[in-house]
Design a protein around this motif. Structure first.
Motif, mmCIF file in Angstrom:
data_model
loop_
_atom_site.group_PDB
_atom_site.id
_atom_site.type_symbol
_atom_site.label_atom_id
_atom_site.label_comp_id
_atom_site.label_asym_id
_atom_site.label_seq_id
_atom_site.Cartn_x
_atom_site.Cartn_y
_atom_site.Cartn_z
ATOM 1 N N ILE A 48 0.841 -1.189 0.000
ATOM 2 C CA ILE A 48 0.000 0.000 0.000
ATOM 3 C C ILE A 48 0.880 1.245 0.000
ATOM 4 O O ILE A 48 1.879 1.316 0.706
ATOM 5 N N LYS A 49 0.509 2.199 -0.853
ATOM 6 C CA LYS A 49 1.205 3.481 -0.917
ATOM 7 C C LYS A 49 0.169 4.538 -1.260
ATOM 8 O O LYS A 49 -0.483 4.454 -2.308
ATOM 9 N N GLY A 50 0.014 5.507 -0.382
ATOM 10 C CA GLY A 50 -1.013 6.526 -0.610
ATOM 11 C C GLY A 50 -2.376 5.876 -0.671
ATOM 12 O O GLY A 50 -2.771 5.156 0.231
ATOM 13 N N LYS A 51 -3.094 6.093 -1.759
ATOM 14 C CA LYS A 51 -4.418 5.495 -1.928
ATOM 15 C C LYS A 51 -4.413 4.292 -2.861
ATOM 16 O O LYS A 51 -5.455 3.788 -3.240
ATOM 17 N N ALA A 52 -3.230 3.822 -3.236
ATOM 18 C CA ALA A 52 -3.117 2.646 -4.113
ATOM 19 C C ALA A 52 -2.772 1.416 -3.275
ATOM 20 O O ALA A 52 -1.944 1.476 -2.377
ATOM 21 N N ALA A 53 -3.429 0.309 -3.585
ATOM 22 C CA ALA A 53 -3.163 -0.958 -2.881
ATOM 23 C C ALA A 53 -3.060 -2.078 -3.908
ATOM 24 O O ALA A 53 -3.744 -2.062 -4.931
ATOM 25 N N ARG A 54 -2.194 -3.049 -3.603
ATOM 26 C CA ARG A 54 -2.033 -4.203 -4.491
ATOM 27 C C ARG A 54 -1.944 -5.460 -3.629
ATOM 28 O O ARG A 54 -1.160 -5.526 -2.692
ATOM 29 N N LEU A 55 -2.727 -6.452 -3.984
ATOM 30 C CA LEU A 55 -2.742 -7.735 -3.280
ATOM 31 C C LEU A 55 -2.374 -8.829 -4.261
ATOM 32 O O LEU A 55 -2.989 -8.952 -5.326
ATOM 33 N N THR A 56 -1.363 -9.625 -3.915
ATOM 34 C CA THR A 56 -0.971 -10.782 -4.720
ATOM 35 C C THR A 56 -1.146 -12.026 -3.865
ATOM 36 O O THR A 56 -0.607 -12.099 -2.758
ATOM 37 N N ARG A 57 -1.923 -12.979 -4.379
ATOM 38 C CA ARG A 57 -2.156 -14.257 -3.698
ATOM 39 C C ARG A 57 -2.020 -15.362 -4.720
ATOM 40 O O ARG A 57 -2.705 -15.345 -5.738
ATOM 41 N N ALA A 58 -1.130 -16.300 -4.455
ATOM 42 C CA ALA A 58 -0.931 -17.469 -5.323
ATOM 43 C C ALA A 58 -0.738 -17.057 -6.784
ATOM 44 O O ALA A 58 -1.306 -17.647 -7.689
ATOM 45 N N GLY A 59 0.042 -15.993 -7.017
ATOM 46 C CA GLY A 59 0.364 -15.564 -8.371
ATOM 47 C C GLY A 59 -0.660 -14.676 -9.040
ATOM 48 O O GLY A 59 -0.467 -14.231 -10.165
ATOM 49 N N HIS A 60 -1.779 -14.386 -8.394
ATOM 50 C CA HIS A 60 -2.832 -13.535 -8.953
ATOM 51 C C HIS A 60 -2.790 -12.169 -8.263
ATOM 52 O O HIS A 60 -2.854 -12.102 -7.037
ATOM 53 N N THR A 61 -2.673 -11.093 -9.045
ATOM 54 C CA THR A 61 -2.552 -9.741 -8.492
ATOM 55 C C THR A 61 -3.803 -8.924 -8.765
ATOM 56 O O THR A 61 -4.327 -8.930 -9.882
ATOM 57 N N THR A 62 -4.261 -8.215 -7.729
ATOM 58 C CA THR A 62 -5.397 -7.303 -7.833
ATOM 59 C C THR A 62 -4.950 -5.934 -7.343
ATOM 60 O O THR A 62 -4.351 -5.831 -6.267
ATOM 61 N N GLU A 63 -5.230 -4.893 -8.124
ATOM 62 C CA GLU A 63 -4.904 -3.532 -7.717
ATOM 63 C C GLU A 63 -6.185 -2.763 -7.488
ATOM 64 O O GLU A 63 -7.180 -2.984 -8.181
ATOM 65 N N SER A 64 -6.162 -1.849 -6.498
ATOM 66 C CA SER A 64 -7.355 -1.071 -6.191
ATOM 67 C C SER A 64 -6.970 0.231 -5.505
ATOM 68 O O SER A 64 -5.807 0.484 -5.210
ATOM 69 N N LYS A 65 -7.962 1.046 -5.255
ATOM 70 C CA LYS A 65 -7.806 2.288 -4.499
ATOM 71 C C LYS A 65 -8.343 2.062 -3.092
ATOM 72 O O LYS A 65 -9.270 1.283 -2.889
ATOM 73 N N THR A 66 -7.760 2.758 -2.133
ATOM 74 C CA THR A 66 -8.202 2.620 -0.750
ATOM 75 C C THR A 66 -9.343 3.580 -0.460
ATOM 76 O O THR A 66 -9.497 4.608 -1.116
ATOM 77 N N THR A 67 -10.139 3.238 0.539
ATOM 78 C CA THR A 67 -11.184 4.118 1.053
ATOM 79 C C THR A 67 -11.102 4.097 2.567
ATOM 80 O O THR A 67 -10.649 3.128 3.163
ATOM 81 N N ASP A 68 -11.556 5.161 3.177
ATOM 82 C CA ASP A 68 -11.587 5.250 4.630
ATOM 83 C C ASP A 68 -12.990 4.887 5.089
ATOM 84 O O ASP A 68 -13.940 5.595 4.763
ATOM 85 N N PRO A 69 -13.153 3.797 5.838
ATOM 86 C CA PRO A 69 -14.487 3.386 6.273
ATOM 87 C C PRO A 69 -15.159 4.378 7.210
ATOM 88 O O PRO A 69 -16.353 4.312 7.432
ATOM 89 N N ARG A 70 -14.399 5.326 7.750
ATOM 90 C CA ARG A 70 -14.971 6.323 8.659
ATOM 91 C C ARG A 70 -15.651 7.450 7.902
ATOM 92 O O ARG A 70 -16.336 8.256 8.493
ATOM 93 N N SER A 71 -15.454 7.538 6.583
ATOM 94 C CA SER A 71 -16.049 8.647 5.830
ATOM 95 C C SER A 71 -17.301 8.240 5.117
ATOM 96 O O SER A 71 -17.723 7.150 5.067
#
Length: 71
Positions: A48-71
């Motif tokens: 995670i960096k800034g509002k960008a997030a990347r998750l890699t599991r078992a060779g599969h990568t997903t990229e997304s933007k972060t959100t604040d659940p408090r807003s």
């Protein structure tokens, strides 16, 4: 959707990831990173960096933007 809960910093830091529709979570230790927050264990990496997030599991990568659940 992935929900990330961060705990601690550095060698004692970790992130707990929970996935919508699944009844379990994954806890990953913080790993060295030149920029941003990186968490890695085995074939799973969450970065995670800034509002960008990347998750890699078992060779599969997903990229997304972060959100604040408090807003």
């Amino acid at each position: 959707m992935v929900r990330a809960v961060f705990r601690g910093l550095g060698q004692n830091g970790s992130v707990q990831l929970s996935f919508r529709g699944q009844g379990h979570f994954v806890k990953i230790a913080q790993a060295p990173s030149a920029d941003g927050g990186r968490y890695a264990e085995g074939s799973t990496e969450f970065w995670i960096k800034g509002k960008a997030a990347r998750l890699t599991r078992a060779g599969h990568t997903t990229e997304s933007k972060t959100t604040d659940p408090r807003s």
